[in-house]
Design a protein around this motif. Structure first.
Motif, PDB file in Angstrom:
ATOM      1  N   GLY A 173      18.545  -6.817   0.531  1.00  0.00           N
ATOM      2  CA  GLY A 173      17.585  -6.427  -0.491  1.00  0.00           C
ATOM      3  C   GLY A 173      18.244  -5.893  -1.743  1.00  0.00           C
ATOM      4  O   GLY A 173      19.415  -5.494  -1.741  1.00  0.00           O
ATOM      5  N   SER A 174      17.466  -5.856  -2.826  1.00  0.00           N
ATOM      6  CA  SER A 174      17.957  -5.309  -4.089  1.00  0.00           C
ATOM      7  C   SER A 174      17.804  -3.789  -4.079  1.00  0.00           C
ATOM      8  O   SER A 174      17.071  -3.221  -3.270  1.00  0.00           O
ATOM      9  N   ALA A 175      18.474  -3.140  -5.030  1.00  0.00           N
ATOM     10  CA  ALA A 175      18.398  -1.684  -5.135  1.00  0.00           C
ATOM     11  C   ALA A 175      16.975  -1.234  -5.437  1.00  0.00           C
ATOM     12  O   ALA A 175      16.508  -0.225  -4.906  1.00  0.00           O
ATOM     13  N   ASP A 176      16.259  -1.980  -6.267  1.00  0.00           N
ATOM     14  CA  ASP A 176      14.877  -1.615  -6.609  1.00  0.00           C
ATOM     15  C   ASP A 176      13.961  -1.724  -5.395  1.00  0.00           C
ATOM     16  O   ASP A 176      13.081  -0.883  -5.191  1.00  0.00           O
ATOM     17  N   GLU A 177      14.159  -2.752  -4.572  1.00  0.00           N
ATOM     18  CA  GLU A 177      13.341  -2.912  -3.364  1.00  0.00           C
ATOM     19  C   GLU A 177      13.574  -1.760  -2.401  1.00  0.00           C
ATOM     20  O   GLU A 177      12.639  -1.213  -1.818  1.00  0.00           O
ATOM     21  N   LYS A 178      14.836  -1.375  -2.232  1.00  0.00           N
ATOM     22  CA  LYS A 178      15.150  -0.250  -1.357  1.00  0.00           C
ATOM     23  C   LYS A 178      14.526   1.033  -1.876  1.00  0.00           C
ATOM     24  O   LYS A 178      14.003   1.850  -1.104  1.00  0.00           O
ATOM     25  N   LYS A 179      14.577   1.223  -3.186  1.00  0.00           N
ATOM     26  CA  LYS A 179      14.014   2.424  -3.792  1.00  0.00           C
ATOM     27  C   LYS A 179      12.514   2.508  -3.542  1.00  0.00           C
ATOM     28  O   LYS A 179      11.982   3.575  -3.212  1.00  0.00           O
ATOM     29  N   CYS A 180      11.822   1.374  -3.647  1.00  0.00           N
ATOM     30  CA  CYS A 180      10.369   1.351  -3.388  1.00  0.00           C
ATOM     31  C   CYS A 180      10.073   1.656  -1.920  1.00  0.00           C
ATOM     32  O   CYS A 180       9.155   2.421  -1.608  1.00  0.00           O
ATOM     33  N   SER A 181      10.837   1.084  -1.018  1.00  0.00           N
ATOM     34  CA  SER A 181      10.625   1.331   0.411  1.00  0.00           C
ATOM     35  C   SER A 181      10.872   2.799   0.752  1.00  0.00           C
ATOM     36  O   SER A 181      10.136   3.405   1.535  1.00  0.00           O
ATOM     37  N   GLU A 182      11.914   3.380   0.181  1.00  0.00           N
ATOM     38  CA  GLU A 182      12.197   4.796   0.411  1.00  0.00           C
ATOM     39  C   GLU A 182      11.092   5.678  -0.131  1.00  0.00           C
ATOM     40  O   GLU A 182      10.734   6.696   0.486  1.00  0.00           O
ATOM     41  N   ALA A 183      10.518   5.297  -1.279  1.00  0.00           N
ATOM     42  CA  ALA A 183       9.400   6.061  -1.843  1.00  0.00           C
ATOM     43  C   ALA A 183       8.180   5.994  -0.936  1.00  0.00           C
ATOM     44  O   ALA A 183       7.477   6.993  -0.737  1.00  0.00           O
ATOM     45  N   ILE A 184       7.927   4.815  -0.368  1.00  0.00           N
ATOM     46  CA  ILE A 184       6.808   4.671   0.570  1.00  0.00           C
ATOM     47  C   ILE A 184       7.006   5.585   1.770  1.00  0.00           C
ATOM     48  O   ILE A 184       6.084   6.288   2.213  1.00  0.00           O
ATOM     49  N   LEU A 185       8.222   5.608   2.328  1.00  0.00           N
ATOM     50  CA  LEU A 185       8.508   6.460   3.485  1.00  0.00           C
ATOM     51  C   LEU A 185       8.307   7.934   3.150  1.00  0.00           C
ATOM     52  O   LEU A 185       7.741   8.686   3.951  1.00  0.00           O
ATOM     53  N   ARG A 186       8.743   8.351   1.961  1.00  0.00           N
ATOM     54  CA  ARG A 186       8.570   9.760   1.572  1.00  0.00           C
ATOM     55  C   ARG A 186       7.096  10.135   1.494  1.00  0.00           C
ATOM     56  O   ARG A 186       6.690  11.212   1.954  1.00  0.00           O
ATOM     57  N   GLN A 187       6.280   9.259   0.929  1.00  0.00           N
ATOM     58  CA  GLN A 187       4.856   9.576   0.801  1.00  0.00           C
ATOM     59  C   GLN A 187       4.153   9.560   2.165  1.00  0.00           C
ATOM     60  O   GLN A 187       3.272  10.395   2.432  1.00  0.00           O
ATOM     61  N   LEU A 188       4.558   8.648   3.030  1.00  0.00           N
ATOM     62  CA  LEU A 188       3.991   8.635   4.383  1.00  0.00           C
ATOM     63  C   LEU A 188       4.374   9.913   5.129  1.00  0.00           C
ATOM     64  O   LEU A 188       3.558  10.475   5.866  1.00  0.00           O
ATOM     65  N   ASP A 189       5.599  10.373   4.916  1.00  0.00           N
ATOM     66  CA  ASP A 189       6.031  11.614   5.560  1.00  0.00           C
ATOM     67  C   ASP A 189       5.244  12.807   5.025  1.00  0.00           C
ATOM     68  O   ASP A 189       4.928  13.744   5.768  1.00  0.00           O
TER      69      ASP A 189
END
Length: 363
Positions: A173-189
């Motif tokens: 994946g690209s850096a931007d895709e990883k950043k979006c996925s990490e943001a999703i995980l933070r909000q779910l947490d």
């Protein structure tokens, strides 16, 4: 390769659990209710059962007890999952709270298959003593467990899928895709923390939380907590004084860790530009006292008497929160027979003082 029976009434979660297990090299059987799971186990005995608790036609604990009552199936390891903390969870080989972390789930499956361990005490809740007769309070608790299940089940599915996506992005994946996925995980947490806090606050207000005290060396425990925060927030200067001496204390480590984590989190959050947090351990003849200080904006005098109330946050303090953290922390301190207090001046910061009795008896 092992055969794993998955019992889960939510199809999305059933699919993601099956995918994870099959990626680990196991074969899977799938059931969407407890009765179907029992029939499958009797027809094709699995090497492991992974089961949700709140399911139609048999709960997870009822499925577990039915398996244990069958001589052919009584030794099958059982991993119980639940958004709430059901009575009887200690009968399972291991217990995980929803939403389930991907790495934790994989590790639990491997461990149970390998050795049928006793469940990790950090995951297993205290056995809510003592199965009381059904009453208005019991009905309310059942409703809260239902709410937790209905919210945390889709949350668990979303979080596992996000973790799977992030794992795949790590490969290509690209850096931007990883950043979006990490943001999703933070909000779910964040959603999970809110739900858990609401349930904890309700249980505390209704007197349904019991401590699991164990004797321990408190100064070393405090050093460990502060070191965790140094690693988590390397840009913040955490100082710890008074922890050189041994301090023997009987306390519930996970509950006290919650209190300290809440105080340290607030000190970082509201510490302003100082970027430093001071932690002090001191002793009196009857008390262990931990003080957590920041040099931030402070709390208005008019708000100070209310900060330990539910859903209260100091006006103008900034940051994000749900107003339950200090309420839960203060209630846990009282449950230990101690107290949690605060002193603050605008522009000079705040000091929170946790007092725990040195005797083994709480109030």
């Amino acid at each position: 390769m092992s055969l794993v029976l998955i019992a889960e009434d939510e199809e999305a979660l059933l699919e993601i659990f099956a995918q994870v297990l099959e990626d680990m090299g196991h074969r899977t059987l799938r059931a969407q209710n407890g009765e179907e799971a029992l029939l499958l186990a009797r027809t094709t005995p699995p090497d492991l059962v992974v089961s949700d608790h709140m399911m139609p036609r048999r709960t997870g604990v009822e499925l577990l007890r039915a398996l244990r009552a069958d001589p052919r199936l009584e030794t099958i390891p059982f991993l119980l999952l639940s958004a709430a903390r059901p009575g009887g969870l200690e009968e399972a080989d291991a217990f995980l709270s929803k939403p389930v972390d991907l790495d934790t789930f994989e590790a639990a499956v491997q461990q149970v298959l390998r050795s049928r361990p006793v469940a990790d005490p950090r995951e297993v809740a205290m056995t809510a003593g003592d199965r009381t007769a059904r009453s208005g309070g019991a009905a309310r608790e059942e409703m809260l467990n239902w709410v937790a299940h209905e919210i945390k089940t889709p949350l668990s599915s979303a979080r596992l899928n996000a973790q799977m996506l992030l794992r795949k992005q790590g490969e290509r994946g690209s850096a931007d895709e990883k950043k979006c996925s990490e943001a999703i995980l933070r909000q779910l947490d964040r959603i999970n923390v809110l739900i858990t806090s609401i349930l904890d606050a309700t249980s505390l207000s209704e007197g349904k939380v019991a401590l699991q005290r164990e004797p321990g060396e408190f100064a070393a425990f405090l050093q460990e907590v502060v070191q965790d925060w140094r690693e988590l927030q390397p840009r913040v200067d955490f100082t710890l004084t008074g922890a050189e001496q041994r301090v023997e204390l009987s306390f519930d480590a996970e509950r006290v860790r919650y209190i300290l984590n809440n105080l340290l989190s607030n000190a970082v959050k509201y510490g302003g530009e100082a970027r430093r947090v001071g932690v002090t351990l001191s002793l009196t003849p009857g008390l262990v006292i931990v003080q957590v200080r920041d040099w931030g904006v402070g709390i208005p005098a008019s708000e100070l008497p209310n900060i330990f109330d539910r859903f209260r946050r100091a006006d103008g303090a900034g940051g994000h929160g749900h107003g339950l953290g200090l309420y839960i922390a203060a209630a846990l301190a009282r449950l230990h027979g101690g107290s949690l207090t605060a002193q603050s001046m605008l522009g000079e910061g705040s000091t929170f003082s946790l007092r725990l009795p040195r005797s083994s008896q709480g109030a």
